[in-house]
Scaffold this active site. Structure first.
Site, PDB file in Angstrom:
ATOM      1  N   GLU A 132       1.957 -74.955  95.047  1.00  0.00           N
ATOM      2  CA  GLU A 132       1.917 -73.647  95.704  1.00  0.00           C
ATOM      3  C   GLU A 132       3.189 -72.858  95.415  1.00  0.00           C
ATOM      4  O   GLU A 132       3.463 -71.872  96.083  1.00  0.00           O
ATOM      5  CB  GLU A 132       1.715 -73.800  97.225  1.00  0.00           C
ATOM      6  CG  GLU A 132       2.761 -74.683  97.912  1.00  0.00           C
ATOM      7  CD  GLU A 132       2.575 -74.784  99.420  1.00  0.00           C
ATOM      8  OE1 GLU A 132       1.630 -74.202  99.969  1.00  0.00           O
ATOM      9  OE2 GLU A 132       3.418 -75.453 100.050  1.00  0.00           O
ATOM     10  N   HIS A 163       2.889 -76.531 109.704  1.00  0.00           N
ATOM     11  CA  HIS A 163       2.519 -75.245 110.299  1.00  0.00           C
ATOM     12  C   HIS A 163       1.923 -75.359 111.697  1.00  0.00           C
ATOM     13  O   HIS A 163       1.276 -74.422 112.168  1.00  0.00           O
ATOM     14  CB  HIS A 163       1.513 -74.516 109.396  1.00  0.00           C
ATOM     15  CG  HIS A 163       2.151 -73.862 108.202  1.00  0.00           C
ATOM     16  ND1 HIS A 163       3.098 -72.867 108.312  1.00  0.00           N
ATOM     17  CD2 HIS A 163       1.970 -74.047 106.876  1.00  0.00           C
ATOM     18  CE1 HIS A 163       3.471 -72.469 107.103  1.00  0.00           C
ATOM     19  NE2 HIS A 163       2.809 -73.176 106.211  1.00  0.00           N
ATOM     20  N   ASP A 218       0.185 -69.785  99.713  1.00  0.00           N
ATOM     21  CA  ASP A 218       1.535 -69.728  99.133  1.00  0.00           C
ATOM     22  C   ASP A 218       1.481 -69.560  97.621  1.00  0.00           C
ATOM     23  O   ASP A 218       2.353 -68.894  97.045  1.00  0.00           O
ATOM     24  CB  ASP A 218       2.335 -70.978  99.526  1.00  0.00           C
ATOM     25  CG  ASP A 218       2.817 -70.887 100.973  1.00  0.00           C
ATOM     26  OD1 ASP A 218       3.288 -69.807 101.374  1.00  0.00           O
ATOM     27  OD2 ASP A 218       2.704 -71.880 101.702  1.00  0.00           O
TER      28      ASP A 218
HETATM   29  C1  3PY Z   1      -1.354 -72.624 101.546  1.00  0.00           C
HETATM   30  O1  3PY Z   1      -2.423 -72.056 101.302  1.00  0.00           O
HETATM   31  O2  3PY Z   1      -0.234 -72.175 101.256  1.00  0.00           O
HETATM   32  C2  3PY Z   1      -1.394 -73.906 102.205  1.00  0.00           C
HETATM   33  O3  3PY Z   1      -0.383 -74.567 102.297  1.00  0.00           O
HETATM   34  C3  3PY Z   1      -2.700 -74.370 102.759  1.00  0.00           C
HETATM   35  O4  3PY Z   1      -2.557 -75.217 103.795  1.00  0.00           O
HETATM   36 MG    MG Z   2       1.391 -73.488 101.933  1.00  0.00          MG
END
Ligand code: 3PY
Ligand code: MG
Length: 261
Positions: free
Chosen positions: A156, A47, A182
């Site tokens: 996630e 990111h 996520d």
């Molecule tokens: C998320 O919260 O999706 C992450 O990947 C945190 O870095």
């Molecule tokens: Mg993430």
């Protein structure tokens, strides 16, 4: 690979460990962060605009400063994994993982034989063949690297939640990194971290890791939240992103200054 991996050492001794993401593309910022009591940084290829060359420079700066170094890669790619481990990263965080097969592929690139098929070259990891890990030769280095390199899939996605125990059981997986943003999207409750479904999923992941004797890293946005996750029993919390911390600190200072006008 550093001779010591502070993230692994603290997990093994039961000491809390605190990290943060870096998006600033600044070796100086990383050296400065060592003055804060922070244990490790996560160089983010997913990111932030950082590419592998800059990431290698950031890993070197953080290692030299005595910080732990994790890299979040953006794909299960043999090339990217080798570049980051050869640069001396202590471990990899891997986003958007869904299945144990993906994790087995990841381990095959990140771990030397006999556990995996990591390719070998004398690199910054292992001091180009001159670190103490080579005291018992190349195979000694390979064994040390396998022992210390942390392979950490992110939980996630719905797939990872479904296959969590199977993923944790893959030989070579050090633990799980929870991506709450996520994860909340996967649960259909974007950004609702206080929603009972989110709280239950986070606790389920923490407990599965604890039951497997593996590391669990929780990501959050503030020191207060991090303190709460330590109270909940997380061994390791990654809090914030350096660019956001810079904004928050500078904004608070500017707001205070302008209050005097
Ligand atoms: C998320 O919260 O999706 C992450 O990947 C945190 O870095
Ligand atoms: Mg993430």
């Amino acid at each position: 690979m550093q001779m010591n991996n502070i993230i692994l050492d603290k997990f093994n001794t039961g000491e809390p460990c605190v990290g943060t993401f870096t998006h600033l593309l600044s070796p100086t910022a990383l050296r400065a962060m060592k003055q804060t009591g922070l244990d490790y940084v996560i160089v983010d290829l997913e990111h932030s605009p950082v590419g592998p060359g800059t990431a290698a420079e950031l890993v070197a700066a953080a290692n030299d400063a005595g910080l732990g170094t994790l890299v979040r890669i953006n794909a299960i790619s043999r090339g990217q994994i080798l570049k980051m481990l050869d640069a001396g990263a202590m471990g990899l965080i891997v986003p958007q993982v869904n299945t144990a097969d993906e994790v087995r592929e990841l381990v095959s690139y990140a771990k030397f034989a006999p556990l995996g098929n990591r390719g070998y070259c004398p690199t910054a990891d292992g001091g180009w063949g001159f670190s103490e890990d080579y005291a018992s030769g190349m195979s000694g280095y390979m064994a040390q690297a396998n022992e210390r390199t942390l392979v950490i899939p992110q939980c996630e996605t719905a797939g990872c939640l479904e296959h969590l125990e199977e993923i944790l059981a893959v030989d070579g997986v050090a633990g799980i990194f929870i991506g709450p943003y996520d994860l909340s999207i996967a649960l259909g409750i974007p950004g609702q971290f206080d929603h009972p479904d989110h709280i239950a999923a986070v606790e389920r992941i923490r407990k599965a890791c604890a039951d497997a004797g593996k590391l669990c890293i929780m990501f959050c946005g503030s020191g207060d939240q991090a303190a709460g996750y330590f109270r909940q029993g997380f061994p390791n919390v990654a809090v914030g992103i350096d660019v956001l911390t810079l904004i928050a600190g500078t904004k608070a200072m500017v707001d205070t200054a302008k209050a005097g006008l």
